[in-house]
Design an enzyme around this catalytic site. Structure first.
Site: not given
Ligand code: PGA
Length: 260
Positions: A11-13, A101, A103, A173, A179, A219
């Site tokens: 997931n490159w966001k 997600h 976010e 998650e 992150g 992470s």
């Molecule tokens: P991360 O993100 O690996 O940077 O913790 C995971 C995600 O949000 O899917």
């Protein structure tokens, strides 16, 4: 021992222009070997602006990396400025679409009901939703982990028939692990992934629950992937930060794939 093929997703966001995206996929294809693709499904989820370029490259070179999107709007079309519809994604051969997600839920107000609409729209267009669920640190400390996750599952799977449910991917998650460099311990991650599967078994049937792939996200790195994947109910990973680096992501795929 699971017979489910692992799915490792990057997931490159909100990172990388379409030019950067092409370069990363190129590097990834130099590194990944046929044995990697045989033993794991791999998807990359670039920004909307890079989907077409990555699709063209994957298709032209017959690269077995699946194209993924990070989000979608549930409507077919209409006055939704700035949004992208499921048919727009389907036409680009997008296979996996992340929905719910944390976010999106936190910064863009995606409610459980809206996540459900997105999930249904993705299924209608014959793509595969990757449904994200997970608790905050406060919820974890209050012992509210399973209740939170089950509540999200109840809402998201509303109206999804068993036949469609079995093809879905659920990503557990924990929000406090995204992150932050903090990962759930393999035991803790396994416990929640198992609870997700138990909910699927009771809501649908055991054979449905056995087919659903449950990813862990938060992470994930080359250092912790192997012990996470050793857990019986973890079938892959949704990788954020570490997926931006082609070498690291390829390492995660290699260490996360099944042994044979
Ligand atoms: P991360 O993100 O690996 O940077 O913790 C995971 C995600 O949000 O899917």
């Amino acid at each position: 021992m699971t017979t489910r093929k692992p799915l490792i997703s990057g997931n490159w966001k909100m990172n990388y222009t379409h030019l950067d995206a092409i370069a990363v996929v190129q590097k990834l294809t130099y590194t990944l070997l046929p044995a990697d693709y045989d033993r794991a499904d791999v998807s990359v989820h670039p920004s909307f602006t890079a989907l077409r370029s990555v699709q063209t490259m994957l298709d032209a070179d017959g690269i077995p990396i699946a194209l993924g999107a990070q989000d979608v709007h549930p409507a077919e079309s209409g006055a939704f400025t700035g949004e992208v519809s499921p048919s727009m994604l389907a036409k680009l051969n997008v296979r996996y679409v992340i929905v719910g997600h944390s976010e999106r839920r936190e910064h863009f107000g995606d409610t459980d009901a809206f996540v459900n609409q997105k999930l249904l729209a993705v299924l209608k267009h014959e793509m595969i939703p990757i449904l994200c669920v997970g608790e905050t640190l406060a919820e974890r400390e209050a012992g509210f982990i399973e209740d939170k996750v089950v509540g999200q599952l109840e809402a998201a799977f509303d109206g999804v028939p068993a036949q469609a449910a079995e093809g879905l991917v659920v990503a557990y998650e924990p929000i406090w692990a995204i992150g932050t460099g903090r990962t759930a311990s393999p035991d803790d991650a396994q416990a929640v992934c198992k609870a997700i599967r138990s909910w699927l078994a009771s809501h649908y049937r055991t054979d449905v629950a056995d087919k659903v792939r449950v990813q862990y996200g938060g992470s994930v790195t080359p250092t912790n992937i192997a012990e996470l994947m050793a857990q019986s109910d973890i079938d892959g990973a949704l990788v954020g930060g570490a997926s931006l680096d082609a070498e690291k992501f390829a390492q995660i795929v290699r260490l996360g794939r099944t042994a044979s």
